[in-house]
Design a protein around this motif. Structure first.
Motif, mmCIF file in Angstrom:
data_model
loop_
_atom_site.group_PDB
_atom_site.id
_atom_site.type_symbol
_atom_site.label_atom_id
_atom_site.label_comp_id
_atom_site.label_asym_id
_atom_site.label_seq_id
_atom_site.Cartn_x
_atom_site.Cartn_y
_atom_site.Cartn_z
ATOM 1 N N THR A 103 0.890 -1.194 0.305
ATOM 2 C CA THR A 103 -0.071 0.233 0.261
ATOM 3 C C THR A 103 0.794 0.885 0.148
ATOM 4 O OG1 THR A 103 -1.808 -1.178 1.653
ATOM 5 C CG2 THR A 103 -2.047 0.994 1.431
ATOM 6 N N VAL A 104 1.419 1.130 1.051
ATOM 7 C CA VAL A 104 2.818 2.692 1.113
ATOM 8 C C VAL A 104 3.754 2.843 -0.497
ATOM 9 C CG1 VAL A 104 4.672 3.526 1.872
ATOM 10 C CG2 VAL A 104 3.402 1.910 3.316
ATOM 11 N N ARG A 105 3.775 1.591 -1.504
ATOM 12 C CA ARG A 105 4.958 1.820 -2.244
ATOM 13 C C ARG A 105 3.670 1.972 -3.755
ATOM 14 N NH1 ARG A 105 7.312 -2.818 0.225
ATOM 15 N NH2 ARG A 105 6.331 -4.172 -1.561
ATOM 16 N N LEU A 106 2.438 2.137 -3.570
ATOM 17 C CA LEU A 106 1.326 2.554 -4.926
ATOM 18 C C LEU A 106 2.020 3.767 -4.992
ATOM 19 C CD1 LEU A 106 -1.858 0.690 -3.014
ATOM 20 C CD2 LEU A 106 -0.676 0.121 -4.958
ATOM 21 N N ARG A 107 1.290 3.999 -6.590
ATOM 22 C CA ARG A 107 1.429 5.449 -7.543
ATOM 23 C C ARG A 107 0.307 5.061 -8.011
ATOM 24 N NH1 ARG A 107 6.802 7.192 -7.373
ATOM 25 N NH2 ARG A 107 6.163 8.351 -9.194
ATOM 26 N N TRP A 108 -0.131 6.650 -8.579
ATOM 27 C CA TRP A 108 -1.320 6.595 -9.276
ATOM 28 C C TRP A 108 -1.061 5.818 -10.991
ATOM 29 C CZ3 TRP A 108 -5.052 7.914 -7.425
ATOM 30 C CH2 TRP A 108 -6.078 8.633 -6.386
ATOM 31 N N GLU A 109 0.089 5.279 -11.118
ATOM 32 C CA GLU A 109 0.785 5.124 -12.605
ATOM 33 C C GLU A 109 0.170 3.711 -12.327
ATOM 34 O OE1 GLU A 109 3.899 8.058 -11.685
ATOM 35 O OE2 GLU A 109 2.297 6.898 -10.247
ATOM 36 N N ARG A 137 -8.828 -1.011 -12.226
ATOM 37 C CA ARG A 137 -7.723 -2.345 -12.162
ATOM 38 C C ARG A 137 -6.089 -2.014 -11.053
ATOM 39 N NH1 ARG A 137 -10.172 -6.694 -14.732
ATOM 40 N NH2 ARG A 137 -8.028 -8.113 -13.448
ATOM 41 N N LEU A 138 -5.643 -2.774 -11.417
ATOM 42 C CA LEU A 138 -4.379 -1.728 -9.354
ATOM 43 C C LEU A 138 -3.941 -2.928 -10.003
ATOM 44 C CD1 LEU A 138 -3.935 0.372 -7.600
ATOM 45 C CD2 LEU A 138 -4.834 -1.474 -6.007
ATOM 46 N N THR A 139 -2.571 -2.238 -10.456
ATOM 47 C CA THR A 139 -1.480 -3.171 -10.757
ATOM 48 C C THR A 139 -0.613 -3.617 -9.166
ATOM 49 O OG1 THR A 139 -0.855 -2.376 -13.092
ATOM 50 C CG2 THR A 139 1.239 -3.445 -11.572
ATOM 51 N N VAL A 140 -0.467 -4.463 -8.585
ATOM 52 C CA VAL A 140 0.768 -4.284 -7.675
ATOM 53 C C VAL A 140 1.509 -5.365 -7.645
ATOM 54 C CG1 VAL A 140 0.079 -4.675 -4.681
ATOM 55 C CG2 VAL A 140 -2.138 -4.138 -6.133
ATOM 56 N N ASP A 191 -1.987 -8.282 -10.828
ATOM 57 C CA ASP A 191 -2.915 -6.634 -12.296
ATOM 58 C C ASP A 191 -4.486 -7.814 -11.380
ATOM 59 O OD1 ASP A 191 -4.233 -5.589 -13.994
ATOM 60 O OD2 ASP A 191 -4.606 -6.927 -15.504
ATOM 61 N N LEU A 192 -5.418 -6.959 -10.365
ATOM 62 C CA LEU A 192 -6.008 -7.033 -9.648
ATOM 63 C C LEU A 192 -7.432 -6.257 -10.175
ATOM 64 C CD1 LEU A 192 -4.663 -6.762 -6.288
ATOM 65 C CD2 LEU A 192 -4.964 -8.760 -7.318
ATOM 66 N N ALA A 193 -8.479 -6.846 -10.470
ATOM 67 C CA ALA A 193 -9.699 -6.412 -11.000
ATOM 68 C C ALA A 193 -10.431 -6.019 -9.684
ATOM 69 C CB ALA A 193 -11.036 -7.472 -11.233
ATOM 70 N N LEU A 194 -10.344 -4.917 -9.295
ATOM 71 C CA LEU A 194 -11.351 -4.139 -7.814
ATOM 72 C C LEU A 194 -12.340 -4.039 -7.872
ATOM 73 C CD1 LEU A 194 -9.235 -0.379 -7.561
ATOM 74 C CD2 LEU A 194 -8.434 -2.732 -6.300
ATOM 75 N N ASP A 195 -12.686 -4.628 -6.464
ATOM 76 C CA ASP A 195 -14.337 -4.324 -6.286
ATOM 77 C C ASP A 195 -14.944 -2.890 -6.060
ATOM 78 O OD1 ASP A 195 -15.343 -3.464 -3.359
ATOM 79 O OD2 ASP A 195 -12.820 -4.264 -3.678
#
Length: 285
Positions: A163-169, A177-180, A184-188
């Motif tokens: 979570t700390v490392r997340l970027r808007w990109e 969708r969110l890349t972690v 590659d996550l499909a957000l609820d």
């Protein structure tokens, strides 16, 4: 004048000069374990940590009271992410320190570390969970940033460092969708909406997205401190960030019934990591 009668003054002098080794050496005969054995090493390690904290916070070790003990408990809860065993071990050793200090006449008593409300030392490998009603309270009392944080932990299942490392990109406002890391996550819908709302407060729109760090936290400790503050506001017992992730794992397991899908979504390297959720899946709600 005997050493025993001079001990309080010697201890006070060691603390004033910030000579923690001398302070602990003066108490060595009364501490648990024997010189060099594992028990003594663990005790000394915990006491060194406590003395450094007290010095950094400007706390009077030899006049510590309930407020000081509560402050140190809060520090440990945040530092160890609510892990019950670590918190219990450290506080047990500090409580022993004050018993020794009282016996030596170096602390007026009572023992400030007696009667603290400690986190429950649960089974299931100490995996704790925020109940759905508690997560709802956290979301209700949080601002835009806090809602995004809670959603990412309790629904997205991200770790604190992730979570700390997340970027808007990493976030697709339109796609949800969110890349972690490599996932590659499909957000609820709730998490997607929370991130979009938070993004708008940061000048990040749906069309062009944003750049830079998603949150202002520099490290995992700051993230846990923010969650602790939110728990106090929402009157929710703080169980650490990992309890949000455990909520996410249990929730997804109940939705899918598929441990492999849970492991993939949360980035777990083995199905064994899902076993605690399987054990409690029928009893936790």
């Amino acid at each position: 004048m005997t050493l025993d009668s001079r001990l309080p003054d010697l201890l006070r002098s060691a603390l004033v000069s910030k000579n923690d080794p001398a302070f602990l050496d003066l108490l060595s005969e009364s501490l648990p374990g024997r010189p060099g054995d594992l028990t003594r090493k663990n005790v000394l390690s915990s006491l060194r940590v406590y003395l450094r904290w007290a010095e950094g916070e400007g706390r009077a070790v030899l006049n510590a009271g309930p407020a000081d003990a509560q402050a140190y408990l809060t520090h440990l809860l945040i530092k160890h992410d609510g892990a019950p065993s670590s918190v219990h071990n450290h506080l047990t050793r500090v409580r022993t320190l004050y018993r020794v200090l009282m016996n030596a006449g170096a602390h007026p008593g009572p023992n400030p570390y007696l009667g603290l409300k400690l986190p429950t030392n649960r089974p299931e490998e100490h995996r704790d969970f925020y109940a759905p009603a508690e997560v709802e309270r956290l979301l209700f009392h949080a601002g835009e940033e806090g809602r995004a944080l809670v959603a990412l932990g309790a629904y997205g299942g991200l770790t604190g460092p992730e979570t700390v490392r997340l970027r808007w990109e990493d976030f697709g406002p339109e796609t949800g969708r969110l890349t972690v890391a490599t996932r590659d996550l499909a957000l609820d819908p709730l998490t997607h909406a929370a991130l979009r709302t938070y993004g708008r407060t940061q000048g990040v729109g749906d069309l062009f997205g944003g750049t830079g760090r998603l949150f202002s936290f520099i490290n995992d400790h700051q993230l846990r401190a923010a969650l602790y503050a939110l728990c106090r506001t929402a009157n929710v017992n703080y169980r650490g960030w990992r309890a949000l992730r455990n909520h996410a794992g249990l929730r997804l397991l109940r939705l899918t019934g598929d441990p492999q899908q849970v492991a993939d979504a949360l980035g777990l390297g083995t199905l064994k990591a899902t076993e605690p959720w399987l054990k409690v899946g029928l009893t936790k709600s």
